[in-house]
Design an enzyme around this catalytic site. Structure first.
Site, PDB file in Angstrom:
ATOM      1  N   ASP A 128       0.868  -1.183   0.000  1.00 18.76           N
ATOM      2  CA  ASP A 128       0.000   0.000   0.000  1.00 18.76           C
ATOM      3  C   ASP A 128       0.906   1.234   0.000  1.00 18.76           C
ATOM      4  OD1 ASP A 128      -2.212   1.605   0.168  1.00 18.76           O
ATOM      5  OD2 ASP A 128      -2.720   1.067   2.232  1.00 18.76           O
ATOM      6  N   GLU A 143       2.722   4.907  -4.015  1.00 20.01           N
ATOM      7  CA  GLU A 143       2.702   5.903  -5.129  1.00 20.01           C
ATOM      8  C   GLU A 143       3.991   6.705  -5.240  1.00 20.01           C
ATOM      9  OE1 GLU A 143       0.323   5.444  -2.860  1.00 20.01           O
ATOM     10  OE2 GLU A 143      -1.261   4.574  -4.074  1.00 20.01           O
ATOM     11  N   ASP A 191      -8.935   3.565  -1.621  1.00 17.85           N
ATOM     12  CA  ASP A 191      -9.820   3.728  -0.465  1.00 17.85           C
ATOM     13  C   ASP A 191     -11.155   4.343  -0.860  1.00 17.85           C
ATOM     14  OD1 ASP A 191      -7.729   2.681   0.880  1.00 17.85           O
ATOM     15  OD2 ASP A 191      -6.993   4.584   1.651  1.00 17.85           O
TER      16      ASP A 191
END
Lengths: 561, 642
Positions: free
Chosen positions: A155, A158, A231
């Protein structure tokens, strides 16, 4: 190519708090006879957000916990993010600092950003030596408390930096070869995903396919694992938008994607949760997930009726696992996505171009989501000239028109296209692992010329042997009153299976055939009326070839007369 | 010929490839055709050659029974295979307990039945462990039965005691209500008389003042010219006046009917508090008993009540403090529009701010409190508190396994029933000491000595009223004093009676279960220490989580649920970003009242387990005994349990 278990249902929550919680959730699935394959642990399982560690108060015996799951053929996934806590007593940070593996800031110092772990640095995943160092971290020796049944979730790759510009790394941060972050921002997460997946491959001596879920995505991410849409919220709109998101990802080559079932933020009303399970069962990646602040929402917590509905949704996924797995193989070899916009299958029909509320799973199955509360009716456009068979009622609908259908809370509309053959497994187990030897059902939906085609791909579900041709790949062709199983696998295949086809369902057969002859065994099999769905007690009955018991590995012909 | 050829082909095929599949398909159907059928169902399957699906959907032949193909959607035809998802497989488990399995467990490679009967396809070998497992289970069951037997006995005792005590409470209430009526009348009479006396006194005073004034004026005239003296005098006069005005204030307060005054104060209490506070108030009065008898004490009695009210308000603020606490712990430069302000934020603050998108915490106000670790505020509090209170909590908390646990001193003082709660329930003689405590508290009002206190008062009042001569001037000071004294004492007693009535009424209003088996829970608290927290469960009152000196309310008493198997505490302190805290306490038969396993499966929704004899039900005991009988009956011959 994902492992078979990864195509099944995943149960996640931020966070399953401790090993007792894990054991309890696991046993509840069994108590309610709901299959699931993977239990996930979010960031709270770590010792202070130091990835590769465990909060030993909460998880004193992680290996034992994983072994207990593995005894039921289940797997575990833990989260590993790229932000490394700047703590000199943390071995990952120490090593990365000593080796100079971190991304640098504009002044040439190790870049220091803020994330879950507080003050953190980020390994420069563009450097091959950093990736291979990172990959080593996943060996069972280095990742203390891990076992071979543990897989990984990436997670925030990025990369997310809470105090960075646009919540990411400053553009002038320096990577390998003095490249600025602005030039390669979009591939950072891709490389991180890649390094993690390589780690899992290395861990298994190259014999175990990795499973890594990533949030960051770039062209080619499909080679490293699954993607989820990030999310989302427990809103009907987010349920609706999940479909175009997944379809778009699929068109870019990323087949293995899904949205968090139930919606990450907020508490879904039971109806929304049920609808999400009913739709999510068709996402290529099917995972229930929930935010820390939300109420528990495991499928058995909303009353008997809703438990029944969610169980059914999950069972449909398990029933269709052979079909999904076959489609993943197709995606693996051709890049054609598992979930497809209607226009991909019906490019000449303009009516399909703007439709992003329904989608195709492969070329055989059309799924229409229900995106509103208390829906009583739904408009479903069924493209093409051929008919469509309702997956649950067996009712045939004409193609090329919009149908106003009654809907109930028991499921979302789904249809099998006439002219296709879908392989199923109708026995439910605790997890996909126990289904391996179970017999198949073929559902044949005949088109107007009384013909149909479909495929089945099977391999060992976990290793890379399939790359050497170790798999079963059949094409089933029904024509002229004959069902033929043709081999698509190379002749030297090492893989075999004792699995048989126990039931062949015939939809749209125009004449009253009574029996079938299996060749070359020259055995007779009866044709009778049997249930369309085994788990549904009120379901319709359909023409069924009873116990042909032909092996999926063999060539055979079944004549009906 | 054609037939023969294909037959040969079949044979060949069996020999080359299909051999295993034939073996397998033979193995998938059980050798025993009646496998997986419960004994009570055997007749259903054996009675005819054609068997009906139980749901009536169709019929199947005996050959189709357990042939590993699902004919009935309800699974009737496949009790012994995994072919029908809706089916059930019956494990006999001789030596242990029979077990119906989901048919999805048959031949799945996992041993589910202790007799191994669910795995017969040869893929795994499941040894028969029923005898060993059965013995363990029987021993466990025997222990459970023993617990139930003892528990049922304790429960019966408690039910009996509860009946007695409840009757006593009810009788006391009735008596008090009667006394209240009489006393109220007496107090009225005394008040009337007191006011009359005061009127006369006031008249006398005014007369006297007038006289003095005249005298003073005369003196002033005589003493004109002496400034200094004059000034001092004026000052003295002013002071005297001030005193007087204070007297008037007090006097006017005393003029009001005492009941209403009392009521006002009670009103204040009740506004912000539930009945316990009244009980506490009552207790407060009781503890001040000594003072109440002195007439001068009256003002301070009122003060005391008010102080008590203030104190309690403070406490309630303190209780809810943790929520505010977290927010205010780390001050943060405000900014209503977070995005505009981000530039001025420190790196860390910005990090926390962004983290709040996931944690949902309000960083504009609370960013200091946001834990970057994506934790809940709850955990933050835990951590923060840990830092602040670690030492205290270590020294403070004590092991609470013991039912006889005394609570912290404040609590004992505040809760009249606490002594009762601290009594060992099994010591039936003293477990209801609460009653005698109350008796001693109210000994002057409740003991039925001869003549009763009420009669005494009645006599005294009669005497006083007769003795005081209102038309005599000046007022006889000793008579006036005795009226006042008697009035003060009687109204104090009335207050006590009223508060006792109110606490008894409140108590009796509660749901104590069908047999009043939970009567003994009233006024008791059960504690459990888990890591750094002490959980306090006080039925009919509230539940809280205590860490050091900080208390978080998990909920106020709400009700029983699930036929008295669950206690619900609701509307506790609000959770950051979440619901109000709540606690669900499951009750389980045990010999002692013990709280265990406090857990928080969803954020701020707590669950706990309370062992108590109150739920050791006779029917359940019989059920368990029956189960044991069955298990013993199922034992294979030749084994002797003993």
């Amino acid at each position: 190519m994902p492992q078979l278990f990864a195509v099944a249902y995943h149960q996640c929550r931020w966070n399953y708090r401790d090993d007792e919680d894990v054991a309890q959730v696991d046993s509840k699935f069994d108590e309610h006879d709901i299959p699931y394959d993977v239990l996930w642990l979010d960031i709270e399982h770590t010792d202070g957000k130091r990835y590769f560690t465990w909060d030993r108060m909460l998880f004193p015996h992680p290996e034992e916990m994983q072994r207990k799951l593995a005894a039921k053929g289940r797997h575990m996934v833990t989260i590993v993010d790229p932000h490394i806590k700047r703590d000199d007593s943390y071995f990952v940070h120490r090593e990365a600092t000593e080796k100079g593996y971190y991304v640098k800031d504009a002044n040439g110092n190790d870049y220091d950003g803020w994330c879950w772990s507080g003050s953190s640095s980020y390994p420069d995943m563009l450097r091959p030596e950093v990736r291979s160092w990172w990959a080593e971290k996943f060996s069972t020796e280095n990742y203390v408390g891990s076992t071979p049944s543990l897989y990984i979730w990436n997670d925030m790759n990025e990369p997310s930096v809470f105090n960075g510009p646009e919540v990411t790394m400053p553009r002038d941060a320096i990577h390998q070869g003095d490249a600025e972050h602005r030039e390669l921002h979009n591939v950072y997460g891709y490389y991180f995903h890649m390094a993690t997946a390589e780690g899992l491959v290395k861990r298994g001596d190259g014999r175990d396919r990795p499973f890594v879920l990533s949030r960051a995505v770039f062209a080619g991410s499909q080679r490293h694992g699954a993607i989820w849409t990030g999310d989302n919220s427990a809103d009907w709109d987010h349920l609706r938008v999940s479909v175009p998101m997944i379809l778009s990802l699929g068109l870019t080559g990323i087949s293995f994607s899904g949205a968090d079932v139930g919606g990450f933020f907020g508490n879904p009303e039971p109806e929304l949760l049920v609808r999400w399970y009913q739709l999510g069962a068709y996402y290529p990646f099917f995972r229930g997930h929930a935010h820390h602040d939300t109420k528990r929402r495991e499928p058995w917590l909303f009353g008997e009726k809703n438990t029944e509905r969610m169980r059914e949704a999950i069972r449909i996924r398990y029933m269709l696992l052979p079909y999904f797995y076959t489609l993943f193989r197709e995606a693996n070899t051709t890049g054609v996505p598992v979930a497809r916009p209607l226009w991909m299958e019906f490019p000449s029909e303009e009516a399909t171009f703007t439709n992003d509320e329904a989608f195709m799973i492969g070329n055989s199955l059309l799924v229409q989501g229900i995106y509103t509360e208390h829906a009583k009716r739904a408009s479903v456009y069924l493209p093409g000239k051929e008919s469509w068979y309702d997956l649950k009622t067996g009712t045939a609908y004409k193609g090329g028109k919009t149908h106003k259908l009654d809907v109930n809370e028991e499921g979302v509309p789904a249809f099998q296209r006439a002219g296709t053959i879908i392989p199923r497994k109708d026995r439910f187990r605790r997890s996909s692992t126990q289904m391996v030897n179970d017999p198949y059902t073929l559902v044949i939906a005949l088109n107007s010329s009384q013909a149909a085609e479909g495929e089945l791909y099977v391999d060992d579900g976990r290793s890379f042997e399939f790359q050497q041709g170790s798999y079963i790949h059949r094409r089933f062709v029904f024509a002229d009153g004959k069902l033929t199983s043709l081999n698509l696998a190379p002749g030297h295949t090492q893989f075999s299976s004792e699995c048989v086809i126990e039931r062949i369902i015939l939809q749209g057969l125009s004449t009253g055939q009574k029996s079938a002859l299996v060749e070359p065994a020259n055995q007779k099999a009866e044709i009778e009326r049997g249930p369309l769905l085994l788990y549904s007690r009120q379901g319709p009955t359909v023409l069924t070839i009873r116990k042909p018991n032909v092996r999926i590995a063999d060539n055979w012909v079944i004549k009906i007369f | 010929m054609k037939f023969k050829m294909s037959f040969i082909a079949t044979v060949l095929c069996v020999l080359c490839v299909v051999s295993e599949s034939i073996v397998r398909s033979a193995a998938s159907s059980p050798q025993n055709q009646f496998l997986g059928i419960a004994p009570e169902d055997e007749k259903y399957y054996k009675s005819s050659e054609v068997i009906r699906c139980k749901d009536g959907s169709k019929k199947f032949s005996r050959a189709q029974l357990n042939d590993d193909f699902c004919d009935c959607a309800d699974g009737t035809d496949e009790p012994g295979t995994s072919a029908c998802p809706g089916g059930k497989f019956y494990c006999r488990n001789v030596g242990h307990t029979p077990l119906p399995l989901f048919s999805s467990r048959v031949n799945d490679g996992i041993c589910d039945c202790c007799d191994g009967s669910d795995e017969y396809d040869g893929k795994v070998n499941c040894p028969n462990t029923c005898w060993e497992a059965g013995k363990v289970a029987r021993d466990k069951l025997k222990k459970k039965i023993a617990t139930y037997q003892e528990g049922v006995a304790i429960r019966n005792q408690e039910v009996e005691q509860a009946k007695v005590v409840m009757a006593k409470d009810e009788a006391e209430l009735a008596k008090l209500q009667n006394d209240e009526k009489i006393l109220k009348r007496l107090v009225e009479q005394l008040k009337e008389r007191k006011e009359q006396i005061e009127k006369v006194e006031e008249k006398e005073r005014l007369q006297k003042e007038k006289e003095e004034q005249e005298k003073k004026e005369a003196e002033e005239k005589a003493n004109q010219g002496n400034g200094a003296e004059d000034q001092e005098k004026t000052k003295a006069e002013e002071e005297a006046k001030k005193d007087k005005s204070e007297d008037v204030e007090n006097g006017s307060a005393e003029d009001k009917p005492t009941e209403s005054q009392y009521d006002d104060n009670v009103g204040i209490l009740e506004d912000s508090h539930s009945y316990q506070d009244t009980a506490e108030y009552h207790d407060d009065l009781a503890s001040k008993d000594g003072h109440i008898h002195t007439p001068e004490r009256k003002g301070s009695l009122v003060d005391g009540v008010q102080q008590e009210a203030v104190k309690q308000k403070k406490e309630s603020v303190a209780t809810s403090e943790p929520d505010f606490d977290g927010g205010s712990k780390v001050p943060h430069d405000e900014g209503n529009d977070a995005s505009e302000k981000t530039e001025s934020l420190s790196k860390e603050e910005l990090g926390r701010l962004v983290a709040s998108r996931w944690t949902g915490e309000d960083t504009t106000k609370e960013s200091g409190e946001v834990d970057v670790t994506k934790d809940t505020d709850h955990v933050d509090h835990e951590e923060l508190r840990k830092e602040t209170h670690d030492e205290q909590s270590d020294g403070y908390a004590s092991e609470t396994d013991d039912d006889n646990q005394k609570y912290d001193d404040d609590e004992v003082e505040e809760e009249p029933d606490d002594d009762f709660g601290a009594e060992d329930h099994s010591d039936s003689g003293s477990s209801y000491k609460y009653e005698s405590d109350t008796d001693s508290d109210l000994s002057d009002v409740t003991t039925s000595s001869n003549p009763s206190w009420l009669e005494k008062i009645q006599n005294t009042v009669r005497n006083i009223l007769q003795a005081v001569n209102l038309f005599q001037t000046p007022v006889n000071q000793s008579e006036a004093a005795s009226v006042r004294k008697e009035y003060d004492e009687s109204s104090a007693k009335l207050s006590k009676i009223e508060s006792r009535i109110s606490s008894l009424t409140q108590k009796l209003k509660h749901d104590f279960g069908p047999d009043k088996e939970f009567y003994s829970f009233y006024g008791r608290c059960f504690e459990s220490k888990q890591n750094k927290y002490v959980y306090k469960v006080c039925p009919y009152k509230q539940a809280s989580q205590v860490e050091g000196h900080s208390t978080t309310r998990l909920g106020s008493w709400d009700k029983f649920e699930d036929s008295y198997k669950v206690m619900i505490f609701a509307n506790g302190d609000k959770c950051w970003n979440g619901p109000d805290r709540s606690l669900k306490v499951r009750l389980r038969c045990g010999l002692k009242n013990e709280v265990a396993d406090v857990d928080e499966p969803s954020r701020c929704e707590y669950v706990a387990l309370l062992s108590t004899p109150a739920v050791c039900l006779e029917e359940k005991l019989k059920e368990l005994q029956h189960k044991l009988d069955l298990m013993n009956k199922e034992q294979p011959q030749g084994h002797d349990e003993l």
